[in-house]
Scaffold this active site. Structure first.
Site, PDB file in Angstrom:
ATOM      1  N   PRO A 129      36.876  40.682  36.575  1.00 61.79           N
ATOM      2  CA  PRO A 129      37.858  39.912  37.347  1.00 61.79           C
ATOM      3  C   PRO A 129      38.800  40.715  38.237  1.00 61.79           C
ATOM      4  CG  PRO A 129      38.543  40.079  35.073  1.00 61.79           C
ATOM      5  CD  PRO A 129      37.174  40.696  35.149  1.00 61.79           C
ATOM      6  N   CYS A 130      38.268  41.253  39.313  1.00 63.81           N
ATOM      7  CA  CYS A 130      39.091  42.001  40.266  1.00 63.81           C
ATOM      8  C   CYS A 130      40.085  41.089  40.975  1.00 63.81           C
ATOM      9  CB  CYS A 130      38.214  42.764  41.260  1.00 63.81           C
ATOM     10  SG  CYS A 130      36.913  41.803  42.036  1.00 63.81           S
ATOM     11  N   HIS A 131      39.860  39.774  40.938  1.00 62.60           N
ATOM     12  CA  HIS A 131      40.817  38.845  41.540  1.00 62.60           C
ATOM     13  C   HIS A 131      42.141  38.835  40.782  1.00 62.60           C
ATOM     14  CE1 HIS A 131      38.647  36.434  38.508  1.00 62.60           C
ATOM     15  NE2 HIS A 131      39.775  35.767  38.376  1.00 62.60           N
TER      16      HIS A 131
END
Length: 171
Positions: A129-131
């Site tokens: 989850p780079c968001h």
């Protein structure tokens, strides 16, 4: 990624657009935004890793899943893989900063740019989850899928963004 006998892909629809899921043998190796080609019709005869990813992503986008249980094998340098490993530890519905990720990796002050570059090269967005990584002041910064997608994913997880805070003061 060059195609070989062990690589297969599947295009699935999602609220953030068509996603291409790529598996290599026994693991998922990529999720690509803006996929082209026919969207999967849910056919049962699909690579088992792709079928599991399709199901788990549908559950995530429906608000029924907060984490993923898939075999992942992102291809990258040791440093990038270390950063991506830290991404996997950022809990659903929370955010962290590039600087905080750098500190958790034991990197010196100022390493947040290198962490940001590795974050931007993440081949498995949403799943790793780079968001959930934001700027030091809480603003949405850089996302390979675009800031609108980043905001959508954070909203899906119940995270308010700076745009939400600003709207409290608008007439």
């Amino acid at each position: 990624m060059p195609a070989d006998a062990g690589t297969t892909s599947l295009v699935v629809g999602s609220p953030v657009g068509a996603l291409e899921l790529v598996a290599d043998r026994d693991a998922l190796v990529a999720v690509r935004f803006d996929a082209e080609g026919p969207v999967d019709d849910g056919a049962p005869r699909v690579h088992p890793v792709l079928a599991a990813a399709r199901r788990q992503l549908a559950e995530y986008f429906a608000g029924e899943r907060t984490g993923f249980d898939l075999p992942l094998r992102p291809d990258g340098t040791d440093f990038r893989r270390r950063v991506w490993g830290e991404l996997a530890l950022v809990p659903w519905g929370t955010t962290t900063t590039y600087g905080a990720l750098a500190a958790r990796l034991g990197l010196p002050p100022g390493a947040s740019r290198a962490v940001g570059a590795a974050n931007g090269a993440n081949p498995l967005p949403v799943l790793l989850p780079c968001h959930r990584v934001v700027g030091s002041d809480g603003t949405l910064t850089g996302y390979a899928g675009g800031l609108q997608r980043k905001a959508f994913l954070l909203h899906l997880e119940g995270v308010a963004t700076e745009a939400d805070q600003g709207s409290l003061f608008e007439p």
